[in-house]
Motif scaffolding. Structure first.
Motif, PDB file in Angstrom:
ATOM      1  N   LEU A 158      90.555  50.474  14.380  1.00 40.60           N
ATOM      2  CA  LEU A 158      89.496  49.473  14.186  1.00 40.60           C
ATOM      3  C   LEU A 158      89.216  48.451  15.590  1.00 40.60           C
ATOM      4  O   LEU A 158      88.232  47.651  15.276  1.00 40.60           O
ATOM      5  CB  LEU A 158      89.558  48.699  12.934  1.00 40.60           C
ATOM      6  CG  LEU A 158      89.698  49.264  11.710  1.00 40.60           C
ATOM      7  CD1 LEU A 158      90.021  48.441  10.607  1.00 40.60           C
ATOM      8  CD2 LEU A 158      88.315  50.003  11.425  1.00 40.60           C
ATOM      9  N   ARG A 159      90.371  48.333  16.156  1.00 45.21           N
ATOM     10  CA  ARG A 159      90.464  47.378  17.046  1.00 45.21           C
ATOM     11  C   ARG A 159      89.083  46.986  18.028  1.00 45.21           C
ATOM     12  O   ARG A 159      88.773  46.229  18.114  1.00 45.21           O
ATOM     13  CB  ARG A 159      91.565  47.734  18.234  1.00 45.21           C
ATOM     14  CG  ARG A 159      91.989  46.406  19.224  1.00 45.21           C
ATOM     15  CD  ARG A 159      92.918  46.727  19.910  1.00 45.21           C
ATOM     16  NE  ARG A 159      94.283  46.387  19.285  1.00 45.21           N
ATOM     17  CZ  ARG A 159      95.353  47.225  19.729  1.00 45.21           C
ATOM     18  NH1 ARG A 159      95.686  47.694  20.482  1.00 45.21           N
ATOM     19  NH2 ARG A 159      96.422  46.606  18.749  1.00 45.21           N
ATOM     20  N   ASP A 160      88.632  48.078  18.655  1.00 37.03           N
ATOM     21  CA  ASP A 160      87.517  48.044  19.352  1.00 37.03           C
ATOM     22  C   ASP A 160      86.252  47.390  18.611  1.00 37.03           C
ATOM     23  O   ASP A 160      85.557  46.670  19.304  1.00 37.03           O
ATOM     24  CB  ASP A 160      87.245  49.363  20.189  1.00 37.03           C
ATOM     25  CG  ASP A 160      88.044  49.756  21.130  1.00 37.03           C
ATOM     26  OD1 ASP A 160      89.043  48.761  21.683  1.00 37.03           O
ATOM     27  OD2 ASP A 160      88.121  50.928  21.641  1.00 37.03           O
ATOM     28  N   GLU A 161      86.448  47.630  17.333  1.00 33.60           N
ATOM     29  CA  GLU A 161      85.128  47.261  16.622  1.00 33.60           C
ATOM     30  C   GLU A 161      85.156  45.728  16.138  1.00 33.60           C
ATOM     31  O   GLU A 161      84.442  45.107  16.166  1.00 33.60           O
ATOM     32  CB  GLU A 161      85.163  48.221  15.230  1.00 33.60           C
ATOM     33  CG  GLU A 161      83.875  47.905  14.396  1.00 33.60           C
ATOM     34  CD  GLU A 161      84.069  48.876  13.312  1.00 33.60           C
ATOM     35  OE1 GLU A 161      83.522  48.281  12.231  1.00 33.60           O
ATOM     36  OE2 GLU A 161      84.638  49.896  13.201  1.00 33.60           O
ATOM     37  N   VAL A 162      86.446  45.523  15.653  1.00 32.91           N
ATOM     38  CA  VAL A 162      86.534  44.102  15.388  1.00 32.91           C
ATOM     39  C   VAL A 162      86.863  42.974  15.956  1.00 32.91           C
ATOM     40  O   VAL A 162      86.636  42.045  16.264  1.00 32.91           O
ATOM     41  CB  VAL A 162      87.498  44.218  13.836  1.00 32.91           C
ATOM     42  CG1 VAL A 162      87.027  45.192  12.930  1.00 32.91           C
ATOM     43  CG2 VAL A 162      88.896  44.451  14.343  1.00 32.91           C
ATOM     44  N   GLU A 163      87.786  43.334  17.181  1.00 31.10           N
ATOM     45  CA  GLU A 163      88.287  42.371  18.140  1.00 31.10           C
ATOM     46  C   GLU A 163      87.477  41.592  18.734  1.00 31.10           C
ATOM     47  O   GLU A 163      87.317  40.346  18.888  1.00 31.10           O
ATOM     48  CB  GLU A 163      89.262  42.907  19.045  1.00 31.10           C
ATOM     49  CG  GLU A 163      90.417  41.995  19.455  1.00 31.10           C
ATOM     50  CD  GLU A 163      91.712  42.553  20.013  1.00 31.10           C
ATOM     51  OE1 GLU A 163      91.701  42.794  21.268  1.00 31.10           O
ATOM     52  OE2 GLU A 163      92.327  43.208  19.224  1.00 31.10           O
ATOM     53  N   PRO A 164      86.485  42.060  19.522  1.00 29.07           N
ATOM     54  CA  PRO A 164      85.485  41.234  20.207  1.00 29.07           C
ATOM     55  C   PRO A 164      84.714  40.153  19.326  1.00 29.07           C
ATOM     56  O   PRO A 164      84.791  38.888  19.927  1.00 29.07           O
ATOM     57  CB  PRO A 164      84.505  42.115  20.905  1.00 29.07           C
ATOM     58  CG  PRO A 164      85.225  43.505  20.760  1.00 29.07           C
ATOM     59  CD  PRO A 164      85.881  43.453  19.586  1.00 29.07           C
ATOM     60  N   ALA A 165      84.357  40.383  18.467  1.00 29.48           N
ATOM     61  CA  ALA A 165      83.712  39.421  17.304  1.00 29.48           C
ATOM     62  C   ALA A 165      84.458  38.647  16.510  1.00 29.48           C
ATOM     63  O   ALA A 165      83.958  37.360  15.959  1.00 29.48           O
ATOM     64  CB  ALA A 165      82.534  40.094  16.666  1.00 29.48           C
ATOM     65  N   HIS A 166      85.715  39.024  16.007  1.00 26.15           N
ATOM     66  CA  HIS A 166      86.452  38.351  15.183  1.00 26.15           C
ATOM     67  C   HIS A 166      88.057  38.053  15.709  1.00 26.15           C
ATOM     68  O   HIS A 166      88.661  37.783  14.834  1.00 26.15           O
ATOM     69  CB  HIS A 166      86.557  39.616  13.799  1.00 26.15           C
ATOM     70  CG  HIS A 166      85.059  39.774  13.260  1.00 26.15           C
ATOM     71  ND1 HIS A 166      84.619  38.964  12.707  1.00 26.15           N
ATOM     72  CD2 HIS A 166      84.445  40.949  13.588  1.00 26.15           C
ATOM     73  CE1 HIS A 166      83.388  39.464  12.255  1.00 26.15           C
ATOM     74  NE2 HIS A 166      83.360  40.685  12.665  1.00 26.15           N
ATOM     75  N   LYS A 167      88.025  37.843  16.841  1.00 24.21           N
ATOM     76  CA  LYS A 167      89.464  37.487  17.561  1.00 24.21           C
ATOM     77  C   LYS A 167      89.840  36.064  16.784  1.00 24.21           C
ATOM     78  O   LYS A 167      89.128  35.032  16.739  1.00 24.21           O
ATOM     79  CB  LYS A 167      89.372  37.489  19.082  1.00 24.21           C
ATOM     80  CG  LYS A 167      90.746  37.278  19.488  1.00 24.21           C
ATOM     81  CD  LYS A 167      90.616  37.475  20.928  1.00 24.21           C
ATOM     82  CE  LYS A 167      92.188  37.555  21.570  1.00 24.21           C
ATOM     83  NZ  LYS A 167      92.143  37.906  23.016  1.00 24.21           N
ATOM     84  N   GLY A 168      91.140  36.289  16.132  1.00 19.88           N
ATOM     85  CA  GLY A 168      91.667  34.942  15.715  1.00 19.88           C
ATOM     86  C   GLY A 168      91.493  34.714  14.051  1.00 19.88           C
ATOM     87  O   GLY A 168      92.184  34.003  13.524  1.00 19.88           O
ATOM     88  N   LYS A 169      90.694  35.574  13.387  1.00 22.69           N
ATOM     89  CA  LYS A 169      90.457  35.840  12.151  1.00 22.69           C
ATOM     90  C   LYS A 169      91.572  36.747  11.461  1.00 22.69           C
ATOM     91  O   LYS A 169      92.182  37.275  12.124  1.00 22.69           O
ATOM     92  CB  LYS A 169      88.832  36.149  11.767  1.00 22.69           C
ATOM     93  CG  LYS A 169      87.991  35.260  12.346  1.00 22.69           C
ATOM     94  CD  LYS A 169      86.666  35.604  11.715  1.00 22.69           C
ATOM     95  CE  LYS A 169      85.314  34.805  12.291  1.00 22.69           C
ATOM     96  NZ  LYS A 169      84.245  35.036  11.536  1.00 22.69           N
ATOM     97  N   ILE A 170      91.414  36.569  10.138  1.00 20.54           N
ATOM     98  CA  ILE A 170      92.519  37.568   9.360  1.00 20.54           C
ATOM     99  C   ILE A 170      91.781  38.907   9.109  1.00 20.54           C
ATOM    100  O   ILE A 170      90.724  38.970   8.607  1.00 20.54           O
ATOM    101  CB  ILE A 170      93.002  36.725   8.103  1.00 20.54           C
ATOM    102  CG1 ILE A 170      93.523  35.381   8.369  1.00 20.54           C
ATOM    103  CG2 ILE A 170      93.882  37.511   7.198  1.00 20.54           C
ATOM    104  CD1 ILE A 170      94.721  35.566   9.260  1.00 20.54           C
TER     105      ILE A 170
END
Length: 88
Positions: free
Chosen positions: A22-34
Motif C-alpha cells: 500500500l505504501r505508494d498509494e497511501v504515503e504521499p497523501a497521508h504521511k504522518g497519519k495512522i
C-alpha cells in the motif's frame, strides 16, 4: 484461526507486508497519519487518531487482528522514558 491464536510476530509480519503493498498509494497523501490494517482481510483505515482508525476497521470485521503504524514513520509511538533531574 481465531484471533487469539495469532502470535504477535504473525500480525507484525502480515501488517508490514500489506503496508509495503500500500505504501505508494497511501504515503504521499497521508504521511504522518495512522494506518490501521486488518491483517486477516487486508482492509485498512486511515485517520489522524488511532482510536478512530481502529473503530472503523473493527466495524468492518469485529474479529479483526489489527496492525497500526504511522504512515512514513518507523513507529506509531515512541517507547521509553526520559528522566529529568531538577537543578538548583
Amino acid at each position: 484461526m481465531h484471533s487469539s491464536d495469532y502470535p504477535r510476530e504473525v500480525v507484525v509480519s502480515r501488517g508490514k507486508a500489506i503496508y509495503r503493498q500500500l505504501r505508494d498509494e497511501v504515503e504521499p497523501a497521508h504521511k504522518g497519519k495512522i494506518l490501521a490494517i486488518d491483517v486477516k482481510t487486508g482492509n485498512y483505515e486511515i485517520d489522524d487518531k488511532v482510536a478512530e482508525a481502529l473503530s472503523r476497521v473493527r466495524a468492518k470485521n469485529p474479529d479483526a487482528m489489527v496492525y497500526c503504524l504511522r504512515i512514513g514513520s518507523p513507529g506509531v509511538y515512541r517507547m521509553g522514558f526520559r528522566v529529568s533531574v531538577p537543578t538548583r
